[in-house]
Scaffold this motif. Structure first.
Motif, short mmCIF file in Angstrom:
data_model
loop_
_atom_site.label_atom_id
_atom_site.label_comp_id
_atom_site.label_asym_id
_atom_site.label_seq_id
_atom_site.Cartn_x
_atom_site.Cartn_y
_atom_site.Cartn_z
N ASN A 84 -45.05 32.85 53.65
CA ASN A 84 -45.31 31.77 54.59
C ASN A 84 -44.11 30.83 54.61
OD1 ASN A 84 -48.14 31.63 55.90
ND2 ASN A 84 -48.52 32.45 53.86
N SER A 85 -44.23 29.71 55.33
CA SER A 85 -43.10 28.80 55.51
C SER A 85 -43.22 27.61 54.57
CB SER A 85 -43.04 28.30 56.97
OG SER A 85 -42.93 29.38 57.86
N ASP A 86 -42.41 27.61 53.51
CA ASP A 86 -42.28 26.42 52.64
C ASP A 86 -43.58 26.04 51.96
OD1 ASP A 86 -39.57 26.14 53.37
OD2 ASP A 86 -40.16 25.16 55.23
N LEU A 87 -44.34 27.01 51.52
CA LEU A 87 -45.47 26.70 50.65
C LEU A 87 -44.95 26.37 49.26
CD1 LEU A 87 -48.17 29.42 51.47
CD2 LEU A 87 -48.23 27.00 52.07
N TYR A 88 -45.64 25.48 48.55
CA TYR A 88 -45.21 25.14 47.20
C TYR A 88 -46.42 24.73 46.37
CZ TYR A 88 -45.72 20.15 48.35
OH TYR A 88 -46.20 18.92 48.70
N TRP A 140 -48.02 35.87 55.79
CA TRP A 140 -47.16 35.81 56.97
C TRP A 140 -47.85 35.14 58.14
CZ3 TRP A 140 -43.24 40.12 56.34
CH2 TRP A 140 -42.04 39.80 56.97
N ALA A 141 -48.50 34.03 57.86
CA ALA A 141 -49.25 33.33 58.91
C ALA A 141 -48.64 31.97 59.23
CB ALA A 141 -50.71 33.16 58.48
N ASN A 142 -47.45 31.69 58.69
CA ASN A 142 -46.69 30.47 58.99
C ASN A 142 -47.46 29.20 58.63
OD1 ASN A 142 -44.44 29.03 59.76
ND2 ASN A 142 -44.81 29.22 61.96
N PHE A 143 -48.03 29.21 57.40
CA PHE A 143 -48.57 27.98 56.82
C PHE A 143 -47.48 27.32 55.99
CE2 PHE A 143 -52.62 30.33 57.40
CZ PHE A 143 -53.31 29.36 58.11
N SER A 144 -47.61 26.03 55.73
CA SER A 144 -46.63 25.33 54.90
C SER A 144 -47.32 24.24 54.10
CB SER A 144 -45.52 24.73 55.76
OG SER A 144 -46.04 23.69 56.58
N ASP A 175 -49.56 32.91 63.62
CA ASP A 175 -48.60 31.81 63.58
C ASP A 175 -49.34 30.48 63.73
OD1 ASP A 175 -46.54 30.04 63.75
OD2 ASP A 175 -45.61 30.89 65.54
N PHE A 176 -49.50 29.80 62.58
CA PHE A 176 -50.19 28.52 62.58
C PHE A 176 -49.21 27.34 62.50
CE2 PHE A 176 -53.46 31.54 61.38
CZ PHE A 176 -54.47 31.17 62.27
N ASN A 177 -47.97 27.61 62.90
CA ASN A 177 -46.99 26.56 63.22
C ASN A 177 -46.79 25.56 62.09
OD1 ASN A 177 -45.11 25.40 64.97
ND2 ASN A 177 -46.61 23.95 65.80
N CYS A 178 -46.63 26.09 60.87
CA CYS A 178 -46.27 25.27 59.70
C CYS A 178 -47.32 24.21 59.36
CB CYS A 178 -44.92 24.60 59.91
SG CYS A 178 -43.54 25.76 60.09
N THR A 179 -48.58 24.44 59.73
CA THR A 179 -49.65 23.53 59.34
C THR A 179 -50.09 23.86 57.92
OG1 THR A 179 -51.29 25.03 60.31
CG2 THR A 179 -50.46 23.24 61.70
N PRO A 180 -50.73 22.90 57.20
CA PRO A 180 -51.19 23.18 55.84
C PRO A 180 -52.36 24.17 55.82
CG PRO A 180 -51.05 20.81 56.27
CD PRO A 180 -50.93 21.50 57.58
#
Length: 864
Positions: free
Chosen positions: A165-169, A140-144, A117-122
């Motif tokens: 991941n969270s909101d990658l684009y 599933w490492a919570n990158f964004s 869990d990298f807390n939505c960091t890039p």
């Protein structure tokens, strides 16, 4: 649901096996390289990496300056070159910042940070400069944020997973042309909709073997294109996108070595194109939950390598192809939730490797007999519910299979109890509701269910003395509703042999149970849903029911229970539904406001006296309040705006109203309501209901203006009371109302003008002689119109005057009437006077009743 199982299975393999492999490898590594010394530059780089990370799982505790990094957990060392080559840090509860010191690990070719869990960091851009990498796993490492273009510099990369991941684009994918060696690519859940040439770009990778693009917000799979050069592809997942077009023809040009094709929940339309039939080696095909129509073509049954086929939850029609009997390797076959008709072909009985057969929720007809299961020795899961099939087998039939789940509700099985069940020793899920079974349950049955977890025999005609029911510790759900079970409830609840039960759901409603509720609830503390409604139960609600601290729904409706609702139920703080309607109860307790998780409170037709306590407004989660057909007095509480769940859009509470135990075994809450005067049963749609029903009481005063804040309210019934004053103009804001009933009260003035209030039938306003305006035939006079335009006596004025008079107390009654007489010709103030008188009477009545109840309890205690 079936696809969900497959997904979970794949995720298990992706998550668990690599982690297990890594852990086992640690021991091997520690022995094999114990005499090798770590390169100092690599060691310092790793220690710098550790300082930037948060290590919640203490996985990096072995990373110490006093130990050789060759034996650190997760670090793999190549003895030949003397350098660190792999970092396996997957699912280690890491977070924080990934240090650029990784660049100093010049020979690192394997980096796995998945499941952290990298807390939505890039994603760090410097990863694109680690040119030795062949394997990069950030699943599933919570990158964004934007997927960095620099990753395209990794020309040696063979495995890249950025999925879930969270909101990658991406803004484009042209940078991917540098990934010339890529074999495995997972961009699941990344937003790719900005790149219209997504599939064309990826088809140019000559070595690409596995491609995962599910839930990537793709709105097209380019159906007009005739060719894609996926020459090496073995696995393709495009599920969870919103394509809204037919299955593309270019699928026929996919590699003939394709083994797996996932297209579930992709909004694909039309029929199953013959292009898929060219994929001769295809083993896994999922088209679950799309919009496919027309018939299933016979050639689909010629794909002999198929092990998994899911066509469920579409609109396919016609018969099940008999060619499916040729799928000799098939293990899982989902055809449920379609419009298939005809019968089940007996050729399916030849599928000797079949483990799961789901054909329920179709229009299938005719008879199913022993021949349909002739060679199904490996069958574990059988789902045939909600069809028009007739299960007709000989009474001495012994099936070749041992089922784990049997869902056979709403098909014809009875009238005899199916004796073949005795042979099923591995059954955990058992559903035979609405199956026409009648007569006495056989003696072997309750011993036979000793290993079953979920039992649903509801809506049959089964007779049984409840004292014969034996529940082992494995049974968690027992649904015997709508049968003819009889006997005193206490003999069932208090028998010693089931005191160690772990039952979570007990529904014995609509039976012939009798007697008083026992004091044995300590034996049932696992209960979550309890429904004993519509039986012949008598007596009081026992104080011991407070032991059910996990209870979420309590249903005692339509019995002959009397007296108070015991305060011990306050301990059941998880309660979300209370239904005690149609009993003989006393007053609504003040502590009800402490049950802040309540979604549904139904106390209709239970002879409640007294007033509606103000504390009821503390139930901010309430969605259904049904107090109709009682003897309630006083005014409607002026704090209804605190019902915030009736003022906000739907929130996700499906987990309460429907409890899933398996893909198809579930327990659905239900409730009978009468929003339009006629009682109706709400089941799956109960979660959508927003209702206040206070009809058929003795309520007085006016409608609180605050009720207009409940913008999501669907049903409001205040009819057959003694409510007065004008209808608040703000009620026109209740634009979602499906029903409003204000008939047979004492309302006056004009019905406020709005599209909503005029849309209801005039019958919803009749019985108010001084009410006028559309939709009533009575037109408003000039005086009534002016009163409506100048509402001197708003609810706020009523409240202030009522509070003023209440403060004067009983000792100033004479003075009060003098003032009230002087103001007699002021219409609104006159209502305030009458309202106060009614409330004063209610207060005296309720106070007297409470004191009398206390004295009675004291007397009983003294007599003891």
């Amino acid at each position: 649901m079936a696809a969900s199982f497959a997904t979970l299975h794949v995720l298990f393999l992706v998550w668990f096996l690599p982690a297990t492999f890594s852990l086992s490898f640690f021991f091997f590594k520690a022995e094999s390289i114990s005499n090798v010394s770590c390169y100092e530059k690599d060691k310092q780089a790793l220690l710098t990496l550790k300082r930037g990370l948060t290590d919640h799982g203490h996985v990096l505790s072995s990373w110490s300056d006093h130990k050789d990094c060759c034996i650190w957990d997760g670090v793999f060392y190549d003895k030949k070159i003397g350098r660190v080559t792999e970092l396996h840090l997957n699912y280690s509860r890491l977070g924080g910042e990934i240090s650029g010191s990784l660049l100093q690990l010049e020979h690192l070719n394997y980096l796995d940070l998945s499941g952290n869990d990298f807390n939505c960091t890039p994603i760090p851009t410097f990863l694109g400069s680690m040119f030795s990498l062949t394997h990069l796993d950030l699943l599933w490492a919570n990158f964004s944020g934007l997927i960095p273009h620099q990753l395209g510099n990794l020309s040696s990369l063979r495995y890249l997973s950025l999925g879930d991941n969270s909101d990658l684009y991406v803004d484009n994918l042209h940078w991917m042309s540098g990934l010339s060696a890529i074999q495995y690519l997972d961009l699941s859940s990344a937003d790719l909709h900005r790149e219209v040439d997504c599939l064309q770009i990826m088809s140019k990778f000559p070595s690409l073997s596995e491609l995962f693009l599910q839930n990537c917000q793709l709105d097209s799979l380019n159906p007009s294109l005739g060719f894609f050069n996926f020459t090496s592809l073995r696995v393709l997942s495009l599920s969870g996108n919103q394509c809204n077009h037919k299955i593309p023809n270019w699928f026929s040009n996919l590699s003939t070595s394709l083994l797996r094709l996932d297209l579930y929940s992709s909004s694909l339309k039309g029929n199953i194109l013959p292009s898929i039939f060219n994929l001769e080696k295809l083993e896994f095909l999922s088209l679950y939950f799309n919009k496919l129509t027309e018939q299933i073509l016979e050639p689909l049954g010629q794909l002999k390598h198929r092990t998994y086929l899911d066509l469920g939850y579409n609109s396919l029609n016609g018969p099940i192809p008999s060619s499916f009997g040729n799928l000799s390797h098939i293990r899982t076959l989902y055809l449920d939730q379609n419009q298939l008709n005809g019968t089940i072909p007996k050729s399916l009985g030849l599928l000797s490797k079949l483990e799961s057969l789901y054909v329920g929720k179709n229009s299938l007809t005719r008879t199913v007999d022993e021949g349909h299961f002739r060679k199904l020795s490996k069958l574990k899961d059988l789902y045939m519910s909600e069809t028009r099939l007739f299960f007709n087998v000989n009474s001495n039939w012994v099936p070749p299979f041992q089922l784990y789940s049997a869902s056979m509700s709403s098909i014809k099985i009875g009238p005899n109890f199916p004796s073949w069940l005795q042979s099923q020793r591995s059954l955990h899920i058992f559903e035979m509701s609405m199956s026409g079974i009648s007569g006495n349950a056989p003696g072997w049955f309750w011993n036979w269910i000793s290993n079953v977890t979920f039992i649903n025999l509801s809506n049959n005609h089964i007779k049984c003395d409840v004292s014969a029911i034996f529940l082992s510790s494995t049974v968690k759900v027992l649904n015997i509703a709508n049968n003819s079970f009889y006997g005193p409830i206490s003999t069932f609840l208090c028998q010693k042999k089931i005191r160690k039960n772990k039952l979570e759901i007990l529904d014995a409603s609509n039976n012939l149970l009798s007697g008083e509720l026992s004091h044995c609830w300590n034996y049932w503390q696992s209960l979550i849903h309890l429904n004993l409604g519509s039986n012949n139960l008598v007596g009081r609600i026992p104080y011991s029911m407070g032991a059910l601290v996990d209870l979420q729904s309590l249903r005692l409706q339509n019995n002959s229970i009397y007296g108070d609702i015991p305060s011990s139920l306050k301990k059941c703080s998880n309660l979300r539904l209370i239904d005690m309607g149609d009993n003989h109860l006393s007053i609504i307790p003040l502590w009800i406001g402490e049950m802040t998780n309540l979604l549904v409170l139904s106390l209709r037709s239970s002879e409640f006296n007294g007033y509606i306590p103000q504390q009821i407004c503390q139930l901010s989660s309430l969605r259904v309040l049904d107090l109709a057909n009682n003897n309630l007095l006083g005014s409607i509480p002026n704090c209804l705006k605190n019902f915030s769940a009736m003022a906000l859009p739907n929130s996700n509470i499906d987990a309460f109203f429907s409890t899933d135990w398996d893909f198809y075994a579930s327990y659905v809450e239900n409730l009978k309501l009468a929003p339009k005067g006629k009682e109706m049963e709400y089941k799956e749609n109960l979660k959508l209901v927003r209702l206040i029903d206070l009809s058929s009481n003795n309520l007085s005063g006016s409608i609180p203006a605050e009720i207009s804040d409940l913008s999501e309210l669907r049903f409001l019934n205040l009819s057959q009371n003694h409510l007065s004053s004008e209808i608040p103009p703000s009620m026109s804001n209740l634009t979602f109302l499906s029903l409003l009933d204000l008939s047979y009260d004492n309302f006056s003035g004009r019905i406020p003008s709005s599209t909503q209030l005029q849309s209801f039938d005039a019958l919803r306003y009749i019985g108010n002689p001084q009410l006028c305006g559309d939709p009533l035939p009575k037109s408003c006079t000039i005086e009534e119109q002016s009163l409506n335009r100048s509402p001197i006596g708003s609810v706020e004025d009523d409240s202030k005057n009522s509070s003023f008079y209440i403060g004067m107390g009983v000792g100033f009654t004479t003075g009060f009437w003098a003032i009230c007489g002087a103001l007699f010709f002021n219409r609104t103030w006159r209502h305030a006077c009458f309202r106060f008188a009614g409330e004063l009477k209610d207060w005296i009545y309720v106070t007297t009743m409470i004191k009398m109840n206390l004295l009675e309890k004291l007397r009983v205690c003294l007599n003891k």
